[in-house]
Design an enzyme around this catalytic site. Structure first.
Site, PDB file in Angstrom:
ATOM      1  N   CYS A   1       0.863  -1.184   0.000  1.00 37.70           N
ATOM      2  CA  CYS A   1       0.000   0.000   0.000  1.00 37.70           C
ATOM      3  C   CYS A   1       0.900   1.235   0.000  1.00 37.70           C
ATOM      4  CB  CYS A   1      -0.954  -0.005   1.198  1.00 37.70           C
ATOM      5  SG  CYS A   1      -0.129  -0.082   2.796  1.00 37.70           S
ATOM      6  N   THR A   2       0.338   2.411   0.178  1.00 38.95           N
ATOM      7  CA  THR A   2       1.088   3.656   0.014  1.00 38.95           C
ATOM      8  C   THR A   2       2.261   3.782   0.980  1.00 38.95           C
ATOM      9  OG1 THR A   2      -0.936   4.745  -0.723  1.00 38.95           O
ATOM     10  CG2 THR A   2       0.902   6.164  -0.099  1.00 38.95           C
TER      11      THR A   2
END
Length: 328
Positions: free
Chosen positions: A184-185
């Protein structure tokens, strides 16, 4: 030349007593030094992105690190030419990451301090991307994936993170016996989701430590095998990741040409995120459909002060018309 702005991305799962009171104290300090950004504080930890000049961000990091609960908190730092936020928000929430488990009969929530997947550094994650026996799952929202993602990563057929557990259960027979790696980010979503995968019975679960943001800064991998740009939840909208052979994978909603410029549909009741060049935004008054382009509350029309005649002429140029009752 104006001073560079630093953007700090960070999170930490840690028990915070009286989290609501701490959120108020946190907001007071941030405002006192002129910091901008968005921070979530919950009983389970803290998650934020903030921006400011060097002195301001340094004061903030020193203040956070002075609290023994956050002494080892990892700040990921970007340098930009302008602020990433316009205001300062600190919100108390029940969770810093809402996986929706209790809402959807998936038993109790996950505590990443007790259960989480194996941490992979950027080099190890790159090796996982190249391994045919490893399944790489993107755990982000659909619009984040569409702007950029790791080459070969699976795009779950979901719109948002909370739908991911059900998608995995519906498809687990396809990769239950394989190694599963998630990303994810910045890492905060994967801490919780990888723990859920472990609880679901997946035997070999890994996660990109520090998220995509860290992968792009690693001096060895330099973001290689990432296609497109990374979506961020601030005024920048996107940041580059691949510094080896960057590509643009997203396409303009209106003409299909390469485009990384995200805008929201001007119909406030639609608000769909679409890719559009400035030229096409103007041409289509930022509407994703004929109905949205002719909607009486079209925000593009309002923001740009178009007269009814100018609005009608824009639509006529693309073979559409403005209903008589709209804008009259």
């Amino acid at each position: 030349m104006s001073e560079k702005i630093r953007v700090l991305l960070y999170y930490k799962y840690v028990s915070i007593e009286n989290a609501q009171e701490y959120a108020a104290k946190h907001l007071e300090f941030c405002k006192s030094i002129g910091l901008k950004g968005r921070i979530l504080i919950a009983d389970e930890g803290i998650n934020g992105t903030v921006s400011g000049d060097y002195e301001t961000t340094q004061k903030y990091m020193d203040w956070v690190h002075s609290d023994e609960r956050f002494a080892d908190l990892w700040f990921k730092i970007d340098e930009e030419n302008q602020q990433a936020f316009r205001k300062m928000f600190v919100r108390y929430k029940k969770e810093i990451v809402h996986l929706g488990l209790e809402d959807n009969n998936f038993d109790s929530d996950i505590n990443p301090l007790e259960t989480t997947g194996e941490y992979l550094n950027p080099k190890q994650f790159k090796e996982a991307l190249l391994d045919e026996d490893t399944v790489v799952l993107d755990t982000r929202n659909d619009y984040e994936y569409d702007l950029g993602h790791f080459r070969g990563a699976i795009r779950p057929d979901i719109r948002n993170f909370r739908e991911l557990p059900q998608w995995v259960r519906d498809n687990k027979d396809k990769f239950m016996e394989k190694r599963v790696v998630v990303y994810c980010t910045g890492g905060v979503r994967c801490e919780k989701f990888s723990g859920w995968l472990v609880r679901e019975g997946f035997k070999d679960v890994g996660q990109l430590h520090g998220g995509i943001a860290t992968y792009g800064k690693d001096p060895e991998v330099q973001g290689e095998l990432w296609d497109g740009a990374m979506y961020v939840f601030d005024d920048r909208i996107s940041v580059p990741i691949n510094h080896v052979n960057p590509t643009v994978i997203s396409k303009d909603y209106f003409d299909g040409t390469p485009c990384e410029r995200y805008v929201n549909c001007a119909n406030p009741f639609c608000n769909k995120q679409i890719f559009a060049s400035e030229e096409n935004e103007t041409k289509y008054v930022r509407g994703c459909s004929p109905e949205c382009r002719a909607h009486e509350r079209n925000r593009y029309v309002q923001e740009n002060g178009l007269s009814r005649q100018e609005w009608a002429e824009r639509l006529e140029a693309i073979g559409e018309s403005l209903p008589e009752f709209v804008g009259a």
